[in-house]
Design a protein around this motif. Structure first.
Motif, short mmCIF file in Angstrom:
data_model
loop_
_atom_site.label_atom_id
_atom_site.label_comp_id
_atom_site.label_asym_id
_atom_site.label_seq_id
_atom_site.Cartn_x
_atom_site.Cartn_y
_atom_site.Cartn_z
N CYS C 26 0.72 -1.16 0.05
CA CYS C 26 -0.20 -0.14 -0.13
C CYS C 26 1.11 1.18 0.13
CB CYS C 26 -0.87 0.10 1.34
SG CYS C 26 -2.46 -0.87 0.84
N GLU C 27 2.24 1.05 0.84
CA GLU C 27 2.91 2.56 1.08
C GLU C 27 3.24 2.73 -0.47
OE1 GLU C 27 6.35 1.30 3.07
OE2 GLU C 27 5.38 1.03 5.05
N LEU C 28 3.11 1.74 -1.43
CA LEU C 28 3.52 2.11 -3.37
C LEU C 28 2.51 2.81 -3.75
CD1 LEU C 28 5.65 -1.35 -3.66
CD2 LEU C 28 6.93 0.98 -3.48
N CYS C 29 1.54 2.54 -3.69
CA CYS C 29 0.53 3.45 -3.86
C CYS C 29 0.79 4.70 -4.79
CB CYS C 29 -0.66 4.03 -3.19
SG CYS C 29 -2.23 4.62 -4.05
N GLY C 30 0.51 4.81 -6.28
CA GLY C 30 0.87 6.30 -7.09
C GLY C 30 2.43 6.08 -7.20
N LYS C 31 3.51 5.51 -7.10
CA LYS C 31 4.84 5.73 -7.06
C LYS C 31 5.12 4.08 -7.55
CE LYS C 31 4.80 7.68 -2.14
NZ LYS C 31 3.82 7.36 -1.70
N LEU C 41 0.00 -4.22 -8.38
CA LEU C 41 1.14 -4.31 -7.18
C LEU C 41 -0.52 -3.96 -5.68
CD1 LEU C 41 4.02 -1.76 -6.80
CD2 LEU C 41 3.95 -4.32 -6.17
N MET C 42 -1.21 -3.48 -6.22
CA MET C 42 -2.34 -3.47 -5.78
C MET C 42 -3.75 -4.28 -5.47
SD MET C 42 -3.59 -1.32 -3.40
CE MET C 42 -3.30 0.57 -3.87
N ASN C 43 -3.40 -5.44 -6.55
CA ASN C 43 -3.84 -6.27 -6.84
C ASN C 43 -3.07 -7.45 -6.22
OD1 ASN C 43 -6.39 -6.97 -8.10
ND2 ASN C 43 -4.95 -8.49 -9.26
N VAL C 44 -2.12 -6.80 -6.11
CA VAL C 44 -1.83 -8.19 -5.11
C VAL C 44 -1.82 -8.10 -3.55
CG1 VAL C 44 0.47 -9.51 -3.93
CG2 VAL C 44 -0.02 -9.78 -6.56
N ALA C 45 -1.85 -6.76 -3.01
CA ALA C 45 -1.75 -5.80 -1.92
C ALA C 45 -3.49 -6.82 -1.41
CB ALA C 45 -1.42 -4.90 -1.95
N LEU C 46 -4.35 -6.12 -1.99
CA LEU C 46 -5.78 -6.69 -1.97
C LEU C 46 -5.85 -7.63 -1.93
CD1 LEU C 46 -8.16 -5.02 -5.28
CD2 LEU C 46 -8.50 -4.73 -2.02
N ASP C 47 -5.51 -9.10 -2.38
CA ASP C 47 -5.67 -10.20 -2.29
C ASP C 47 -4.94 -10.47 -0.88
OD1 ASP C 47 -6.45 -11.13 -4.63
OD2 ASP C 47 -4.57 -11.31 -5.60
N LEU C 48 -3.89 -9.81 -0.38
CA LEU C 48 -3.21 -10.73 0.96
C LEU C 48 -4.32 -9.69 2.08
CD1 LEU C 48 0.77 -10.22 0.29
CD2 LEU C 48 -0.21 -12.15 0.61
N VAL C 49 -4.50 -8.75 2.17
CA VAL C 49 -5.04 -8.20 3.34
C VAL C 49 -6.78 -8.69 3.40
CG1 VAL C 49 -6.12 -6.30 4.11
CG2 VAL C 49 -4.16 -5.38 2.95
N GLY C 50 -7.42 -9.11 2.55
CA GLY C 50 -8.33 -9.59 2.00
C GLY C 50 -7.89 -11.77 2.96
#
Lengths: 93, 331, 254
Positions: C26-31, C41-50
């Motif tokens: 999530c820290e990488l959002c926009g970067k 990246l956001m896709n992977v992050a979404l999976d992991l938080v879920g």
């Protein structure tokens, strides 16, 4: 010039339907293009299959050719089932 | 949201009689609501205006990730975190749909992004405002996305085929964004503590006027609108859209139990619309010029990401070329 | 420790690692280095938080103390967190981000594959769903390791450095403690030797295809994350992530 080439994306939305053009993605190679297309165009469960094609490999018809290409098929009504009238006694065909 | 101030480069709109046969043929198609497709003939100014408009729209989506990215690491529950992440991801996606539509006009994405980083391209000025408390995640969804949707819904009927199709897709996906935002505010107002309710009102106070500015200058100050309307790449005037937005938003505001920072806002029985106060246009033009609270930071963040990613993108390309060579020599 | 306590502990480990890595992403959002990578990246992050939420919900139910999944995520301090040290390491450059992702994904993939066979049905169910997501994560991160490793001279050097930087945190992935041994014996969690062998095999294969040097087998390894002893980074991650619920303890809803 873009660093990563452009790929056109085609998604089959449900089994049995044709792949449909949905847009494009940039990617370094075809495999990455598939993944990028998956992440971009199927976020809401839209697809069961994806094709990617390098955009520069697509040959498109030009609008100038519209008449010679497509008009000749206008008057070939006998290609359509509705052209043939069936007697009422024959219900389905 | 993002089509409010697009240069057309056209001084005077031609009548059908003044047009060349090609131009007339094009205009008649547009008038008949036939979509213009990438390979169709189009006036150069139409193409350029569209590239400007679609890239502005795409940049806005991508820059628009940043104010929300500011809170995604601090989202207060797992559910809210997941919703916010999905929304931010959609924004990146919408940017990509739009860049893709723009590229059908022969424009190059990297070049357009470079213009953004050099300060030569515009994006929606709303994203130059900071997100200062958690309720801003609600307000951005409700007011900012709400204003965007009003604009985008009409753009679904825009004359350029790929743009119109991208808008249809985006509108379909964005319907959850506004609801998600409103739900955050509603929950805080209904069951929140006093402090949480204050967060909501503070957030609305800060975003109310900038949201109204998203529709762009008044019609009498929009010299380019007429040509864009004739080309049907803009379908309703800035003031019309703004009024639509206010009319639909005020009842939602009242339902929340919040107020707008506008003493002149009131229902007008005669017109059947809400009256509202004068927008601070000086602020609007200053933010547009780059003097908003976050202009520098937003562009710097985007530029840094792309600049620092250069070696990554180059490596991927080099690897792809090596693999291709390997395949060819194996064949 | 009885079996249920061991299972609770293990669920926290699974959940904490997924959440902390999701938070780092999530820290990488926009970067990210390309807009396409933002999506990914956001896709992977979404999976992991879920996934973390699913593990926490199960852990909270077993614990039965009235704590919710959110309480577990937002109201435990660093020493109560059970994530792998690897996932709390900073994003660094994209080589570090991808090396961290790959080492974790490889471990995650083989772990979930074993958990799908677990004798605990609920555990197996959550794992089965996660496994589909993680199969894709692993495919992506191993491709990036190869691209950067065998891309340009510059990317190769950066990827090699990243592998060397993170290697000391990988020992924890494949060595088990009493909790995991107990669960493995009961048929609930993966067998240590199998997991170590699978992980090692895949990592070696990908690193050599990426033309990267393998690290010495006797390299010194830092451990402790799974038992609550972390690096300095975790405290800051939690300070940011948990800020709102901590600052507004009276808030019942968000």
């Amino acid at each position: 010039m873009s660093e990563w080439p452009l790929f056109e994306v085609f998604v089959r939305s449900k089994h049995g339907l044709n792949h449909k053009h949905v847009g494009s993605v940039h990617a370094a190679d075809a495999r990455m293009a598939l993944e990028n297309a998956r992440d971009l165009y199927t976020r809401r469960n839209e697809g069961v299959s994806i094709w990617v094609v390098p955009s520069n490999n697509i040959t498109a018809s030009s609008p100038d050719e519209k008449e010679p290409l497509f008009d000749p098929s206008h008057d070939k009504v006998y290609r359509h089932a509705s052209f043939y009238k069936l007697p009422d006694e024959v219900n389905q065909m | 949201m993002y089509a409010q101030l697009v240069e057309t480069g056209v001084k005077k709109i031609k009548s059908l009689e003044e047009m060349t046969p090609e131009e007339r043929n094009f205009q008649e198609k547009v008038d008949a609501e036939v979509k213009i497709e990438p390979k169709n003939w189009m006036p150069d100014a139409y193409r350029k205006t569209l590239v400007r408009q679609i890239s502005q729209h795409a940049h806005s989506e991508v820059v628009g990730m940043l104010p929300e990215g500011n809170w995604v690491t601090r989202a207060p529950t797992l559910k809210r975190k997941l919703q916010l992440m999905a929304k931010i991801q959609d924004e990146a996606g919408h940017g990509l749909y739009l860049y893709s539509a723009m590229e059908t006009l022969g424009a190059d994405r990297d070049e357009e992004i470079e213009k953004l980083h050099q300060g030569k391209a515009k994006y929606s000025s709303i994203f130059n405002y900071p997100t200062l408390n958690w309720a801003d995640m609600g307000t951005v969804g409700w007011l900012v996305d709400g204003a965007a949707i009003v604009n985008q819904v009409v753009l679904q009927r825009t004359s350029y085929g790929p743009y119109s199709r991208a808008m249809i897709r985006i509108c379909k996906e964005e319907s959850f964004h506004q609801r998600q935002g409103y739900q955050i505010l509603l929950d805080l107002m209904r069951e929140g503590t006093e402090e949480q309710k204050q967060m909501v009102q503070d957030s609305i106070n800060r975003f109310w006027w900038p949201s109204l500015m998203m529709f762009g200058p008044s019609d009498d100050q929009s010299p380019n609108s007429q040509q864009s309307m004739a080309w049907k790449i803009k379908r309703k005037s800035n003031d019309e859209l703004r009024q639509m937005f206010i009319d639909q938003t005020v009842p939602q505001l009242e339902f929340l139990g919040c107020t707008a920072p506008d003493p002149d806002l009131k229902w007008n029985e005669e017109t059947g619309h809400y009256d509202f106060g004068e927008i601070d246009w000086q602020e609007f033009y200053e933010v547009l010029k780059g003097n908003g609270p976050c202009n520098q930071e937003r562009i710097a963040t985007r530029k840094k990401a792309i600049d620092e990613g250069t070696w990554v993108r180059q490596a991927a390309k080099a690897y792809a070329e090596k693999q291709q060579q390997k395949q060819q020599s194996a064949a | 420790m009885d079996q249920q306590q061991a299972l609770q502990e293990y669920l926290l480990r699974l959940g904490d690692s997924a959440l902390i890595l999701g938070q780092r992403l999530c820290e990488l959002c926009g970067k990210a280095p390309a807009v396409e990578e933002e999506m990914a990246l956001m896709n992977v992050a979404l999976d992991l938080v879920g996934q973390a939420r699913n593990w926490y919900e199960y852990a909270a139910e077993l614990e039965n103390q009235g704590r919710s999944a959110d309480d577990l995520a937002y109201l435990r301090d660093a020493h109560e967190y059970r994530n792998l040290l690897l996932v709390e390491q900073p994003n660094g450059n994209y080589a570090v981000t991808m090396a961290r992702q790959f080492f974790y994904d490889a471990w995650h993939y083989f772990t979930l594959k074993a958990l799908v066979e677990s004798s605990d049905e609920r555990l197996a169910g959550i794992a089965a769903k996660a496994l589909k997501e993680v199969t894709y994560h692993l495919r992506r991160s191993s491709e990036w390791v190869k691209r950067l490793g065998d891309g340009t001279e510059e990317s190769h050097a950066k990827m090699q450095e990243a592998v060397e930087l993170l290697w000391r945190f990988t020992g924890e992935l494949t060595s088990t403690d009493e909790v995991e041994k107990q669960l493995a014996t009961a048929g609930l969690a993966p067998n240590e030797e199998q997991l170590a062998c699978d992980w090692q095999g895949l990592v070696e294969a990908v690193l050599s295809e990426a033309t990267l040097e393998l690290q010495p087998e006797d390299a010194w390894m830092y451990k402790g994350g799974k038992q609550g002893e972390h690096t300095e980074h975790l405290g800051y991650i939690l300070a940011e992530m948990q800020f709102l619920p901590r600052a507004y303890p009276d808030a019942k809803i968000w």
